[in-house]
Motif scaffolding. Structure first.
Motif, PDB file in Angstrom:
ATOM      1  N   ARG A  88      -6.110   8.295   1.029  1.00 14.68           N
ATOM      2  CA  ARG A  88      -7.093   7.922   0.007  1.00 14.68           C
ATOM      3  C   ARG A  88      -6.758   6.566  -0.603  1.00 14.68           C
ATOM      4  N   ILE A  89      -5.480   6.336  -0.850  1.00 20.50           N
ATOM      5  CA  ILE A  89      -5.069   5.054  -1.404  1.00 20.50           C
ATOM      6  C   ILE A  89      -5.374   3.925  -0.429  1.00 20.50           C
ATOM      7  N   ASN A 126       0.812  -1.211   0.000  1.00 25.92           N
ATOM      8  CA  ASN A 126       0.000   0.000   0.000  1.00 25.92           C
ATOM      9  C   ASN A 126       0.846   1.263   0.000  1.00 25.92           C
ATOM     10  N   ALA A 163      -9.339   5.015  -5.113  1.00 22.80           N
ATOM     11  CA  ALA A 163      -8.021   5.637  -4.932  1.00 22.80           C
ATOM     12  C   ALA A 163      -7.687   6.656  -6.017  1.00 22.80           C
ATOM     13  N   THR A 216       1.787   4.381  -4.050  1.00 22.28           N
ATOM     14  CA  THR A 216       1.768   5.818  -4.297  1.00 22.28           C
ATOM     15  C   THR A 216       2.469   6.189  -5.605  1.00 22.28           C
ATOM     16  N   GLY A 230      -9.122   3.202  -0.338  1.00 22.48           N
ATOM     17  CA  GLY A 230      -9.465   2.356  -1.473  1.00 22.48           C
ATOM     18  C   GLY A 230      -8.959   0.950  -1.297  1.00 22.48           C
ATOM     19  N   SER A 231      -7.746   0.834  -0.786  1.00 22.96           N
ATOM     20  CA  SER A 231      -7.167  -0.489  -0.596  1.00 22.96           C
ATOM     21  C   SER A 231      -7.900  -1.262   0.487  1.00 22.96           C
TER      22      SER A 231
END
Length: 226
Positions: free
Chosen positions: A110-111, A22, A165, A26, A114-115
């Motif tokens: 945010r990532i 994760n 994401a 990025t 989503g993850s």
């Protein structure tokens, strides 16, 4: 309650893969014909771990590991966000590194959101399909079951992750390209590692004296008990 020799090690490796992938997500990278976030290089191993956990230990124990990963990934995200929000030391030599940290890990919440959603839905879909197929096939055809569950789980995971994401960050054609690249790459990794997965599953079944069949399992993903 039965104890296992390797379940804790598999859990630790699973969580490490989840958090590292994760953070690596990025950056969007290009590898030959594939375009994907950097976490895709490692994240397919999480699904291999999921197959091993469900096949050997059963859905209920796999569910506990999935929730463990979920909680620790959320903790990592909150920590990164808190550090990024705190003021940096006012020093010209420190400021560039602090700004780089803030820019990099400013994307992480945010990532990770989503993850978290994608991982939660995808891993449970993967474990559910694998467990049900194992009962239906009476434990045969592990390769077909592992690939079938991965096809379902990775489709759910990849689609949800990209929408949450990166929707609004990248144009639609880039998201489509990333979905295709991610999906093909992740499933391809499962195929490449299938002989090793076979060997690990066989060795664990013998070492743990366990080959769990979820014939009477409650598949409610929110239940943490057995």
């Amino acid at each position: 309650m039965k104890t296992y020799r390797y379940l804790d090690l598999i859990t630790a490796a699973f969580v490490a893969v989840l958090i590292i992938s994760n953070v690596a997500a990025t950056k969007v990278v290009v590898l030959g014909p594939f375009t994907f976030d950097g976490g895709t290089l490692l994240f397919p191993l999480a699904y291999i771990f999921g197959d091993v956990l469900t096949e050997v230990y059963g859905y209920a124990r796999s569910r506990r590991v999935i929730w463990t990963g979920f909680a620790l990934l959320a903790l990592a995200s909150l920590t990164f966000s808190a550090v990024a929000a705190l003021p940096a030391l006012a020093d010209p030599e420190v400021t560039p590194y602090a700004e780089a940290f803030d820019r990099l890990f400013g994307l992480v919440p945010r990532i990770v959101l989503g993850s978290l959603l994608a991982y939660w839905a995808g891993e449970f879909a993967n474990s559910y399909v694998l467990a049900k197929m194992k009962v239906k096939s009476r434990g045969r055809f592990f390769g077909a079951r592992a690939l079938g569950s991965t096809l379902v789980g990775q489709a759910v995971d990849t689609g949800l992750f990209l929408l949450v994401a990166f929707a609004g960050v990248y144009p639609a054609y880039v998201l489509g390209l990333m979905f295709a690249s991610n999906y093909v790459f992740k499933v391809g990794v499962e195929v490449v590692f299938l002989p090793l997965t076979y060997a690990v599953v066989g060795a664990l079944k013998r070492a743990e004296d366990e080959d769990y069949f979820d014939t009477h399992t409650d598949f409610n993903p929110f239940r943490l008990g057995g």
